[in-house]
Design a protein around this motif. Structure first.
Motif, mmCIF file in Angstrom:
data_model
loop_
_atom_site.group_PDB
_atom_site.id
_atom_site.type_symbol
_atom_site.label_atom_id
_atom_site.label_comp_id
_atom_site.label_asym_id
_atom_site.label_seq_id
_atom_site.Cartn_x
_atom_site.Cartn_y
_atom_site.Cartn_z
ATOM 1 N N VAL A 1 2.183 1.186 4.914
ATOM 2 C CA VAL A 1 2.272 0.169 5.964
ATOM 3 C C VAL A 1 3.327 0.568 6.990
ATOM 4 C CG1 VAL A 1 2.755 -2.247 6.481
ATOM 5 C CG2 VAL A 1 1.483 -1.645 4.401
ATOM 6 N N GLU A 2 4.512 0.936 6.505
ATOM 7 C CA GLU A 2 5.620 1.275 7.408
ATOM 8 C C GLU A 2 5.678 2.761 7.745
ATOM 9 O OE1 GLU A 2 9.249 -0.226 5.832
ATOM 10 O OE2 GLU A 2 8.555 -2.300 5.744
ATOM 11 N N LYS A 3 4.923 3.593 6.982
ATOM 12 C CA LYS A 3 4.831 5.035 7.241
ATOM 13 C C LYS A 3 6.128 5.767 6.940
ATOM 14 C CE LYS A 3 0.738 4.119 8.933
ATOM 15 N NZ LYS A 3 -0.485 4.327 8.130
ATOM 16 N N HIS A 4 6.924 5.267 5.989
ATOM 17 C CA HIS A 4 8.157 5.933 5.588
ATOM 18 C C HIS A 4 8.054 6.390 4.145
ATOM 19 C CE1 HIS A 4 10.168 3.082 8.691
ATOM 20 N NE2 HIS A 4 9.887 4.238 9.267
ATOM 21 N N ILE A 5 8.784 7.454 3.797
ATOM 22 C CA ILE A 5 8.892 7.899 2.407
ATOM 23 C C ILE A 5 10.011 7.117 1.732
ATOM 24 C CG2 ILE A 5 9.506 9.837 0.909
ATOM 25 C CD1 ILE A 5 8.184 11.675 2.964
ATOM 26 N N GLU A 6 9.717 6.543 0.555
ATOM 27 C CA GLU A 6 10.705 5.746 -0.177
ATOM 28 C C GLU A 6 10.963 6.364 -1.553
ATOM 29 O OE1 GLU A 6 9.697 1.529 2.109
ATOM 30 O OE2 GLU A 6 9.253 1.685 -0.034
ATOM 31 N N SER B 1 0.856 -1.187 0.000
ATOM 32 C CA SER B 1 0.000 0.000 0.000
ATOM 33 C C SER B 1 0.892 1.237 0.000
ATOM 34 C CB SER B 1 -0.907 0.017 1.233
ATOM 35 O OG SER B 1 -1.854 1.055 1.147
ATOM 36 N N TYR B 2 0.738 2.061 -1.051
ATOM 37 C CA TYR B 2 1.545 3.269 -1.202
ATOM 38 C C TYR B 2 0.661 4.451 -1.563
ATOM 39 C CZ TYR B 2 6.033 0.854 -0.935
ATOM 40 O OH TYR B 2 7.129 0.135 -0.500
ATOM 41 N N ILE B 3 0.963 5.608 -0.966
ATOM 42 C CA ILE B 3 0.218 6.830 -1.277
ATOM 43 C C ILE B 3 1.205 7.984 -1.493
ATOM 44 C CG2 ILE B 3 -1.762 6.076 0.105
ATOM 45 C CD1 ILE B 3 -0.924 8.152 2.221
ATOM 46 N N ASP B 4 0.668 9.114 -1.971
ATOM 47 C CA ASP B 4 1.404 10.382 -2.047
ATOM 48 C C ASP B 4 2.606 10.337 -2.980
ATOM 49 O OD1 ASP B 4 -0.418 11.074 -0.115
ATOM 50 O OD2 ASP B 4 1.004 11.089 1.538
ATOM 51 N N MET B 5 2.466 9.733 -4.157
ATOM 52 C CA MET B 5 3.567 9.701 -5.120
ATOM 53 C C MET B 5 3.818 11.102 -5.676
ATOM 54 S SD MET B 5 5.835 7.931 -6.799
ATOM 55 C CE MET B 5 6.506 7.315 -8.344
ATOM 56 N N VAL C 1 14.684 2.410 -5.437
ATOM 57 C CA VAL C 1 16.139 2.551 -5.320
ATOM 58 C C VAL C 1 16.576 2.827 -3.881
ATOM 59 C CG1 VAL C 1 16.515 3.234 -7.709
ATOM 60 C CG2 VAL C 1 15.960 4.989 -6.019
ATOM 61 N N GLN C 2 15.654 3.296 -3.038
ATOM 62 C CA GLN C 2 15.926 3.464 -1.612
ATOM 63 C C GLN C 2 14.632 3.159 -0.866
ATOM 64 O OE1 GLN C 2 17.530 7.596 -1.980
ATOM 65 N NE2 GLN C 2 19.246 6.838 -0.751
ATOM 66 N N LYS C 3 14.666 2.134 -0.035
ATOM 67 C CA LYS C 3 13.458 1.707 0.666
ATOM 68 C C LYS C 3 13.618 1.902 2.174
ATOM 69 C CE LYS C 3 10.654 -1.257 -0.727
ATOM 70 N NZ LYS C 3 9.845 -2.475 -1.019
ATOM 71 N N GLY C 4 12.500 1.686 2.876
ATOM 72 C CA GLY C 4 12.536 1.834 4.322
ATOM 73 C C GLY C 4 12.777 3.286 4.720
ATOM 74 N N ASP C 5 13.231 3.474 5.919
ATOM 75 C CA ASP C 5 13.525 4.820 6.432
ATOM 76 C C ASP C 5 14.943 5.216 6.011
ATOM 77 O OD1 ASP C 5 13.354 7.207 7.778
ATOM 78 O OD2 ASP C 5 13.596 6.336 9.778
ATOM 79 N N TRP D 1 14.271 9.906 8.563
ATOM 80 C CA TRP D 1 13.271 10.919 8.902
ATOM 81 C C TRP D 1 12.163 10.388 9.790
ATOM 82 C CZ3 TRP D 1 12.883 12.074 3.028
ATOM 83 C CH2 TRP D 1 13.941 12.912 2.636
ATOM 84 N N GLY D 2 12.059 9.081 9.933
ATOM 85 C CA GLY D 2 10.947 8.526 10.688
ATOM 86 C C GLY D 2 9.661 8.606 9.889
ATOM 87 N N THR D 3 8.533 8.688 10.575
ATOM 88 C CA THR D 3 7.236 8.692 9.898
ATOM 89 C C THR D 3 6.982 10.047 9.242
ATOM 90 O OG1 THR D 3 6.168 9.311 11.975
ATOM 91 C CG2 THR D 3 6.251 6.968 11.430
ATOM 92 N N LYS D 4 6.774 10.020 7.937
ATOM 93 C CA LYS D 4 6.483 11.224 7.154
ATOM 94 C C LYS D 4 5.533 10.855 6.023
ATOM 95 C CE LYS D 4 9.354 14.130 9.213
ATOM 96 N NZ LYS D 4 9.601 13.244 10.363
#
Length: 353
Positions: free
Chosen positions: A257-262, A232-236, A276-280, A284-287
């Motif tokens: 799901v994880e609440k991180h920007i990738e 589940s991804y939003i805000d592209m 190309v860059q996943k996770g936190d 920045w934590g949750t953004k």
């Protein structure tokens, strides 16, 4: 004879001493007079060049280097009005007009702004927490806005023949404008949750088919490699980096799901997009709700919502390595919500967005 010469030498020395004293006294009086608060010689306060230019610009809103469309009102909780902030440096934002627009029968969240080649500013926005449409408004002066169109979301050509009372989309969030500098086409990227398939959120792309932005293609899923219905991804948010020859299109979106920007990259806006860059990856934590702008001197700036109305920003030289996210100054961080920043030159010329 010798005595007269010595006498003349003493006179010359005396004249020189008196002259030096007069020069020193004159300098002292000039400084004192200049520094007096009422003196016409008082120094002009130093003003940043960008602010000086903005002050003499005679055709607002083209004066503003940065325009931030957001929502939230004075308390950061209003979800029905458009707020417009402006800035000369992309850091210090001040209100330009609060409550610039309020739709009659919908929410106004996540407003994304673009300056079209017809000279109008357009904003696309979320209309509801649960629904199958998005809406566009436009303005010449950033103060008076008019409704352009509300687009009922269709996902295929066949959908265009289906009545609006049979939606295939359960939720449609955070539409973002993207003008492709390679094709000059205007796209909207929006997060959709498919009703019939009961999927989680995924990014879809719509393309304008008329210059007045009233007509759009059916939405197509953005081609993201490895994305499954379980994700589940939003805000592209998409930007174009011409210095990256292999993958000039870069995107940042929130893992719901994880609440991180990738971070994703692609050779074209249609994809395929690769993570190309996943996770936190930036720490920045949750953004959520990233918005990215290329800075005039090079490098990039990203703003993101820290949840519940607290927008912060970070800088990068290459879109890969980012600074720590910090608050927007002057208390603005706590008053604004997920929106988009438009950078323009002083004449309102179109820049990559």
């Amino acid at each position: 004879m010798f005595g007269r010469w010595r006498s003349r030498q003493r006179v010359v020395k005396l004249v020189l001493v008196v002259a030096l004293l007069l020069v020193a006294l004159s300098s002292f009086l000039t400084v004192a007079f200049r520094d007096s608060p009422n003196s016409p010689l008082s120094p002009i306060p130093l003003v940043p060049k960008a602010a000086q230019e903005q002050a003499v610009c005679d055709s607002p809103p083209a004066c503003f280097n940065y325009i931030f469309t957001t929502f939230g009102g004075k308390n950061g909780k209003d979800e029905r009005t458009l707020d417009v902030y402006t800035s000369a440096d992309g850091i210090h934002f001040t209100p330009y007009v609060m409550g610039a627009y309020k739709p009659e029968n919908s929410l106004l969240r996540d407003p994304s702004i673009i300056l079209h080649d017809d000279g109008w500013y357009y904003v696309v926005h979320t209309t509801s927490w649960d629904g199958n449409d998005f809406a566009l408004i436009k303005s010449k002066d950033l103060k008076t806005w008019d409704h352009v169109v509300t687009i009922k979301i269709k996902l295929t050509d066949e959908d265009l023949k289906v009545a609006d009372d049979k939606p295939r989309v359960a939720q449609s969030w955070a539409p973002e404008f993207f003008r492709d500098p390679q094709t000059n086409k205007i796209h909207i990227i929006i997060s959709l949750r498919h009703f019939e398939m009961k999927t989680n959120f995924a990014p879809y792309i719509f393309t304008a088919t008329s210059r007045d932005l009233k007509f759009w293609t059916p939405g197509n899923p953005l081609n993201v490699t490895g994305l499954t219905p379980a994700d589940s991804y939003i805000d592209m948010f998409i930007i174009y980096d011409g210095s990256d020859k292999a993958t000039p299109y870069h995107g940042f979106m929130k893992n719901e799901v994880e609440k991180h920007i990738e971070h994703l990259a692609a050779a074209s806006v249609e994809g395929p997009w690769q993570f190309v860059q996943k996770g936190d990856f930036a720490g920045w934590g949750t953004k959520e709700g990233p918005a990215v702008v290329e800075k005039p001197g090079g490098g990039w700036r990203m703003w993101a919502d820290d949840y519940h109305g607290h927008v912060k920003y970070a800088d990068s030289d290459d879109l890969w390595n980012w600074t720590k996210m910090v608050d927007m100054p002057d208390g603005v961080s706590s008053k604004v919500r997920h929106g988009t920043i438009l950078r323009q030159d002083r004449k309102g010329t179109l820049l990559p967005q």
